[in-house]
Design a protein around this motif. Sequence first.
Motif, short mmCIF file in Angstrom:
data_model
loop_
_atom_site.label_atom_id
_atom_site.label_comp_id
_atom_site.label_asym_id
_atom_site.label_seq_id
_atom_site.Cartn_x
_atom_site.Cartn_y
_atom_site.Cartn_z
N ILE A 112 122.31 65.77 37.96
CA ILE A 112 122.78 66.91 38.77
C ILE A 112 122.04 66.95 40.10
O ILE A 112 122.65 67.14 41.17
N GLU A 113 120.73 66.75 40.08
CA GLU A 113 119.93 66.78 41.31
C GLU A 113 120.32 65.62 42.23
O GLU A 113 120.34 65.77 43.46
N LYS A 151 123.54 66.56 43.95
CA LYS A 151 123.27 67.58 44.97
C LYS A 151 122.65 66.94 46.22
O LYS A 151 123.01 67.28 47.35
N ASP A 207 121.57 65.82 31.66
CA ASP A 207 120.35 65.42 32.35
C ASP A 207 120.29 66.06 33.74
O ASP A 207 121.20 65.88 34.57
N ASN A 208 119.24 66.81 33.99
CA ASN A 208 119.08 67.46 35.29
C ASN A 208 118.93 66.46 36.44
O ASN A 208 119.25 66.77 37.59
N LYS A 243 122.19 77.63 32.17
CA LYS A 243 120.97 77.86 32.94
C LYS A 243 120.71 76.81 34.01
O LYS A 243 120.05 77.08 35.02
N ASN A 244 121.21 75.58 33.81
CA ASN A 244 120.90 74.51 34.76
C ASN A 244 121.81 74.48 35.99
O ASN A 244 121.53 73.76 36.95
N ILE A 245 122.91 75.27 35.98
CA ILE A 245 123.79 75.26 37.16
C ILE A 245 124.17 76.67 37.63
O ILE A 245 124.77 76.80 38.70
N GLU A 265 123.91 72.62 29.18
CA GLU A 265 122.46 72.63 29.40
C GLU A 265 121.79 71.36 28.91
O GLU A 265 120.64 71.08 29.29
N GLU A 266 122.48 70.59 28.07
CA GLU A 266 121.92 69.33 27.58
C GLU A 266 122.11 68.18 28.58
O GLU A 266 121.56 67.10 28.39
N ILE A 284 128.93 66.92 34.73
CA ILE A 284 128.82 67.83 33.58
C ILE A 284 129.91 67.57 32.55
O ILE A 284 129.63 67.40 31.36
#
Length: 296
Positions: free
Chosen positions: A200-201, A204, A196-197, A131-133, A193-194, A218
């Motif tokens: 990733i941000e 990006k 840390d967002n 879900k996070n990517i 999904e575990e 990831i």
Amino acid sequence: MSELAVAGAAANTAAQSPLSLGVHNHIKKTPRGKIKTAAKSKSNTVIQITVLVLLGLTVYGFLTFDYKNIDLATALASTLDNASTMFLQPRLSYNSFSGAMFALLITFSLGALATIFGAIIAFFGALLCAKNIANPLVATVVRSFVAFIRAVPTILWVLILTIAAGLGSVAAVAGLTFHSAGYLVKAYSESIEEVDNGVIEALKASGASYWQIVFQAILPASLSFMTAWTFLRFEINFSTAIAMGAAAGAGGIGFDLFMAGSFYFDLHELGFITYIVVIAVIVLEMFATKIKAKVR
């Protein structure tokens, strides 16, 4: 503040605590004088009633089962005698030790190939449904398809694929791969999904590409979890490959086990092969534990 006011405030707080809302506490004293509190709720009551009903149905089933005039004492004695013959007097009668080891290697190879192919497919499938990517629509479609694959038992996938590939190791590996991929996609996606967002941000924002995010954020963060899930699935595939040896004609130690138990009815050989399988599973577990420790 007076002592009376403090006591009143404490009582007020206790009355508003979660334990007082819908849950009744029963204070009990143990023989040593210690206080035990047992929380009662509707869910606990339902669970207790369900267990009692199932226990009652089990007892009723044993009492009303048609035993076909079997003498239970004689049957129990015969079972114990067979178990004693199988586990206390193991020996090979129709196979050689080298033949048994070669059959074990075949079963190991079936499980390993299915796990490797399933893990490769699952890794890319997990990137599509994490879900996070992933795109939400694509993730929903992939998750639904994977849930369907997991819902069909492994043996059924193997039997379906035997129509196209025929009986043998190809159908066994393909069927195991199908179910392994469905199992690992769910496990890998939850591991992803575990992550840390924030990491990733940050990547990006710095202009990192999709694959740079995958391999620099990831994969390093979720590798230990993926390794653990992969070895768990390998143990499942190894056990399933034993059954596939007879069901799908794939050979291996499972076929020898089937022949000893159903064709020759040689309890001595059946016990020996059972010990080989047990020792192999223990060795695999020790090896997997060491690999997982190094990855962490």
